[in-house]
Design a protein around this motif. Structure first.
Motif, PDB file in Angstrom:
ATOM      1  N   ASP A 141       0.895  -1.234   0.021  1.00 54.35           N
ATOM      2  CA  ASP A 141      -0.068   0.153   0.011  1.00 54.35           C
ATOM      3  C   ASP A 141       0.741   1.132  -0.183  1.00 54.35           C
ATOM      4  O   ASP A 141       1.511   1.607   0.860  1.00 54.35           O
ATOM      5  N   TYR A 142       0.908   1.924  -1.201  1.00 49.42           N
ATOM      6  CA  TYR A 142       1.782   2.984  -1.209  1.00 49.42           C
ATOM      7  C   TYR A 142       0.852   4.115  -1.439  1.00 49.42           C
ATOM      8  O   TYR A 142       1.407   5.347  -2.040  1.00 49.42           O
ATOM      9  N   LEU A 143      -0.120   4.060  -1.284  1.00 50.35           N
ATOM     10  CA  LEU A 143      -1.125   5.411  -1.572  1.00 50.35           C
ATOM     11  C   LEU A 143      -1.215   6.472  -0.522  1.00 50.35           C
ATOM     12  O   LEU A 143      -1.833   6.513   0.483  1.00 50.35           O
ATOM     13  N   ALA A 213       2.166   2.249  12.789  1.00 49.34           N
ATOM     14  CA  ALA A 213       3.340   1.908  12.986  1.00 49.34           C
ATOM     15  C   ALA A 213       4.302   2.312  11.891  1.00 49.34           C
ATOM     16  O   ALA A 213       3.886   1.789  10.684  1.00 49.34           O
ATOM     17  N   TRP A 214       5.489   2.849  12.095  1.00 48.71           N
ATOM     18  CA  TRP A 214       6.441   3.019  10.710  1.00 48.71           C
ATOM     19  C   TRP A 214       7.703   3.274  11.179  1.00 48.71           C
ATOM     20  O   TRP A 214       8.173   3.463  12.568  1.00 48.71           O
ATOM     21  N   GLY A 215       8.835   3.303  10.409  1.00 53.84           N
ATOM     22  CA  GLY A 215      10.078   3.438  10.704  1.00 53.84           C
ATOM     23  C   GLY A 215      10.413   4.871  10.831  1.00 53.84           C
ATOM     24  O   GLY A 215      10.629   5.599   9.700  1.00 53.84           O
ATOM     25  N   LEU A 271      17.060   5.847   3.998  1.00 54.07           N
ATOM     26  CA  LEU A 271      15.737   5.976   2.910  1.00 54.07           C
ATOM     27  C   LEU A 271      15.250   4.631   2.569  1.00 54.07           C
ATOM     28  O   LEU A 271      14.244   4.930   2.123  1.00 54.07           O
ATOM     29  N   TRP A 272      15.688   3.478   3.024  1.00 55.78           N
ATOM     30  CA  TRP A 272      14.793   2.421   2.862  1.00 55.78           C
ATOM     31  C   TRP A 272      14.098   1.970   3.934  1.00 55.78           C
ATOM     32  O   TRP A 272      13.321   0.919   4.185  1.00 55.78           O
ATOM     33  N   GLU A 273      13.993   2.822   4.938  1.00 55.67           N
ATOM     34  CA  GLU A 273      12.958   2.867   5.998  1.00 55.67           C
ATOM     35  C   GLU A 273      13.146   1.630   7.147  1.00 55.67           C
ATOM     36  O   GLU A 273      12.275   1.140   7.742  1.00 55.67           O
ATOM     37  N   GLU A 274      14.340   1.000   7.017  1.00 52.30           N
ATOM     38  CA  GLU A 274      14.802  -0.331   7.869  1.00 52.30           C
ATOM     39  C   GLU A 274      15.748  -0.110   9.054  1.00 52.30           C
ATOM     40  O   GLU A 274      15.600  -0.838   9.993  1.00 52.30           O
ATOM     41  N   VAL A 275      16.861   0.691   8.746  1.00 52.37           N
ATOM     42  CA  VAL A 275      17.812   0.621   9.679  1.00 52.37           C
ATOM     43  C   VAL A 275      17.824   1.979  10.465  1.00 52.37           C
ATOM     44  O   VAL A 275      18.037   3.091   9.840  1.00 52.37           O
ATOM     45  N   GLY A 401      19.850  -3.623  -7.243  1.00 54.65           N
ATOM     46  CA  GLY A 401      18.889  -3.188  -6.401  1.00 54.65           C
ATOM     47  C   GLY A 401      19.163  -2.332  -5.398  1.00 54.65           C
ATOM     48  O   GLY A 401      20.129  -1.718  -5.279  1.00 54.65           O
ATOM     49  N   ARG A 402      18.508  -2.340  -4.264  1.00 52.53           N
ATOM     50  CA  ARG A 402      18.796  -1.602  -3.045  1.00 52.53           C
ATOM     51  C   ARG A 402      20.182  -1.865  -2.498  1.00 52.53           C
ATOM     52  O   ARG A 402      20.932  -1.286  -2.198  1.00 52.53           O
ATOM     53  N   TYR A 403      20.282  -3.157  -2.106  1.00 56.45           N
ATOM     54  CA  TYR A 403      21.247  -3.799  -1.352  1.00 56.45           C
ATOM     55  C   TYR A 403      21.176  -5.384  -1.774  1.00 56.45           C
ATOM     56  O   TYR A 403      20.190  -5.835  -1.754  1.00 56.45           O
ATOM     57  N   SER A 407      15.415  -8.407   1.055  1.00 50.61           N
ATOM     58  CA  SER A 407      14.364  -9.430   0.445  1.00 50.61           C
ATOM     59  C   SER A 407      12.969  -8.757   0.705  1.00 50.61           C
ATOM     60  O   SER A 407      11.895  -9.684   0.386  1.00 50.61           O
ATOM     61  N   TYR A 408      12.648  -7.471   0.735  1.00 53.13           N
ATOM     62  CA  TYR A 408      11.457  -6.836   0.768  1.00 53.13           C
ATOM     63  C   TYR A 408      10.932  -6.935  -0.827  1.00 53.13           C
ATOM     64  O   TYR A 408      11.485  -7.049  -1.767  1.00 53.13           O
ATOM     65  N   GLN A 409       9.633  -7.498  -0.731  1.00 56.21           N
ATOM     66  CA  GLN A 409       8.933  -7.801  -1.850  1.00 56.21           C
ATOM     67  C   GLN A 409       9.761  -8.815  -2.765  1.00 56.21           C
ATOM     68  O   GLN A 409       9.510  -8.746  -4.028  1.00 56.21           O
TER      69      GLN A 409
END
Ligand code: NOJ
Ligand code: NOJ
Length: 662
Positions: A141-143, A213-215, A271-275, A401-403, A407-409
């Motif tokens: 969901d990216y809306l 919830a979000w990073g 920027l990838w919302e993970e770390v 890719g990103r790195y 494993s995202y998507q």
């Protein structure tokens, strides 16, 4: 040629603008360029001027005019109003890429605009000036509207408008400004506008807060937004629209930059919302934002912010160096427990590209040896992880890719990261051609050897066959990344977020706005378009920060951790009795990271088996406060085995509470 000897005399000379202002050559050349420029305008130079000639003209400006306001005004006139940079691409090799760009360009532009409210065809419900990340509203969901994606999209639109590449976009820009003025004020889970709310990564498309919830926080957003808005402001100043800049844009920019100045040394999601740690991309765009902010502040006489923003910009530039890994690449994040090879670092170079700075390594310019060594490491990390890359020669482009650990998507290649590689290389070619030479250093040698296995360290003028071989090879290599993207773009031109690592079909969010923006900026870079300068030229850094990594022979990596509470503007440094600790000079003391605040931390390579004294220093602008006596003392251990030094737990770590300052 008459002009080329003058050019040679001026090119590469780094003197202050005032030196030039007093030089008779300066005025002479100005008259000459202006005359040349009008002569060129009289021709249809879209077709008639080769890229080399255009770049040569550009290099004259860059190298002779310094960063004075007159140069900015001048170059804006030339580049923005007269479409000077839209030049026939004389050197392009790949007809596949030419064909792809001519069909994909308008489709990407249309795809991008469809995702912007209020009238974008795929963004129904998005308010005016709101950019949706993608129309996909399920899995993923990216809306929503992300501050980062929106800013990068509008940096693209603003660059195109101000460079005269697309003059139809003005109302979109006005709408974006209006939307950001509102969004900034929306209280959200990261806080209010004064308590950290600007770090909120995304909002609902009706401009209300997203409360799930979000990073968070993600501290690149305010920096990227102000970069875009300052580009816009600088253009409007050349249109004498100072009132709008001061009354409408400046308050938004000032909110963002005060946030950057105040919070850059706090931890952030990447920027990838993970770390959640410190992140190279974030630090790089923050550094750019404060430099540009200081220039704008001076231009519109808002000078009260100048000293604090300048001080923090210097700290940022210093801290930026600490991401360099002596294995030859940039470690993307201080946390995360990955290899650190990440598109984060490639995106940082292209989004802080400043052609005026040449191949400056301090700001990781695209053609710097650090950026090129890093690029090769990043690209090669993907050769074995995606099966669509198998069998592709090492001197050819691949899907990235990103790195590599992603494993995202499904962990697939992304269009925007593959295109970022091409863009970095096109930016580099532009600068090498402009300066008429390229340098091969021991650090960038492995990169250049991909294109000429016999190349040696040295400087190669554009008249040499080595220069020709290398740049032709790099042009092909860059084009090969675009060819990969072309191969995996469906015929309707749609660009999603990812494409399959096994068969190249589209995956994850459809119609990703950022994918379209990345296509447009890569295409522009290939055509030699040069975005406005932001002030990277001529920066120096005396902070002497440790380069981290494994260290040389007879050194041990020592991590210093100190628990210290600070107020806004203050940072904790260390200095001590050896070279690596700046021989007690507080003016060049090493800055610690506060990513784990209130723990401040730094890893320094110190001589092994040595008695070393040190102290922490609290610095706020020009005020320097030392820890109370006595000095701290350590005896470093004998060399730790090199192979194990990279592991944090094997580093020699010292943790303390800060002692009273005197
Ligand atoms: C994890 C992903 O890796 C990240 O990039 C994404 O933004 C979030 N999930 C939300 O979808
Ligand atoms: C996930 C990406 O990792 C992040 O960078 C981006 O902001 C969001 N998707 C929205 O496109």
């Amino acid at each position: 040629m008459w002009a080329s000897s003058k050019l040679a005399r001026f090119f590469g000379v780094h003197a202050s603008p005032s030196t030039y202002d007093s030089s008779p050559y300066f005025h002479l050349l100005l008259v000459f360029y202006t005359a040349m420029n009008y002569a060129l305008m009289a021709l249809n130079f879209r077709l008639g001027v080769t890229k080399a000639a255009a770049l040569w003209m550009f290099s004259l400006y860059q190298s002779t005019l310094g960063n004075s306001k007159s140069r900015n005004d001048m170059s804006r006139h030339v580049f923005a109003r007269e479409g000077f940079l839209v030049v026939h691409n004389a050197w392009a090799q790949s007809s596949t890429v030419d064909a792809y760009i001519s069909t994909e360009s308008p489709l990407a532009k249309a795809g991008l605009l469809a995702n912007i409210g209020p009238s974008g065809s795929k963004s129904s419900g998005a308010l005016s000036g709101i950019v949706i990340a993608s129309p996909s509203n399920v899995n993923p969901d990216y809306l929503y509207t992300w501050t980062r994606d929106s800013a990068l999209v509008f940096q693209t639109i603003i660059d195109q408008y101000t460079l005269g590449l697309d003059t139809t976009l003005r109302s979109e820009i006005d709408n974006y400004v209006g939307a950001q003025a509102i969004i900034q004020q929306v209280s959200n889970p990261s806080g209010t506008i004064t308590t950290g709310g600007l770090g909120e990564p995304k909002f609902n498309i009706d401009e209300t807060a997203f409360t799930g919830a979000w990073g968070r926080p993600q501290r690149d957003g305010p920096a990227l937004r102000s970069n875009a808005l300052i580009t816009w402001a600088n253009y409007l100043l050349t249109e004498d629209n100072t009132t709008y800049v001061t009354n409408t844009l400046w308050p938004i920019i000032q909110n963002d930059l005060n946030y950057v100045a105040e919070n850059w040394n706090q931890s952030t999601y990447d920027l990838w919302e993970e770390v959640d740690s410190s992140s190279f991309f974030t630090t790089a765009v923050q550094h750019r934002s404060l430099r540009q902010g200081v220039q704008l502040a001076n231009a519109i006489s808002q000078t009260s912010v100048v000293s604090s923003w300048t001080a923090q910009a210097e700290n940022l530039l210093c801290f930026l160096q600490s991401f360099w890994n002596t294995a030859g690449y940039i470690t993307a994040n201080t946390g995360g427990g990955r290899s650190g090879k990440d598109a984060n670092t490639v995106l940082a170079s292209i989004h802080t590209f400043d052609a005026a700075a040449g191949c400056d390594a301090l700001t990781f310019q695209p053609c710097s040896d650090v950026a090129l060594s890093n690029l090769l490491t990043y690209v090669d990390a993907f050769r074995s992880v995606y099966s669509i890359n198998s069998g592709i020669a090492e001197n050819s482009g691949v899907a990235t890719g990103r790195y590599p650990e992603d494993s995202y998507q499904g962990g697939n290649p992304w269009y925007l990261t593959t295109l970022a590689v091409a863009e970095l290389l096109y930016d580099s070619l532009t600068v090498w051609n402009a300066q008429g030479s390229l340098n091969v250093t021991s650090l960038s040698l492995p990169f250049f050897q991909v294109f000429d296995s016999s190349v040696a360290v040295g400087s190669y003028a554009s008249s040499t066959s080595t220069f020709t071989t290398l740049t032709a090879g790099i042009q092909d290599y860059a084009d090969a990344f675009v060819e990969i993207v072309a191969k995996y773009t469906p015929s309707d031109g749609e660009l999603s977020e990812q494409y399959s690592k096994t068969d190249g079909s589209q995956l994850s969010a459809v119609d990703l706005t950022w994918s379209y923006a990345s296509a447009l900026t890569a295409f522009d870079a290939r055509a030699g378009v040069i975005p406005a300068s932001w002030g990277a030229k001529g920066l120096t850094s005396t902070c002497g920060i440790s380069t981290g990594g494994g260290g040389g022979a007879g050194t041990v990596a020592v991590t210093f951790n100190v628990d210290a509470t600070t107020v806004f503007g203050e940072n904790i440094y260390i200095c001590g009795s050896v070279d690596a600790l700046q021989n007690w000079d507080p003016n060049t003391a090493l800055l610690l990271s506060s990513a784990d605040y209130p723990i401040w931390s730094i890893t320094v390579n110190l001589p092994a088996s040595t008695d070393i004294q040190y102290k922490y220093v609290r610095i706020d602008g020009s005020s320097i406060t030392w820890e109370s006596d006595p000095n701290m003392e350590i005896t470093t251990p004998a060399s730790v085995s090199r192979a194990r030094i990279h592991e944090r737990e094997d580093k020699y770590a010292i943790s303390e509470r800060e002692r009273p300052m005197r």
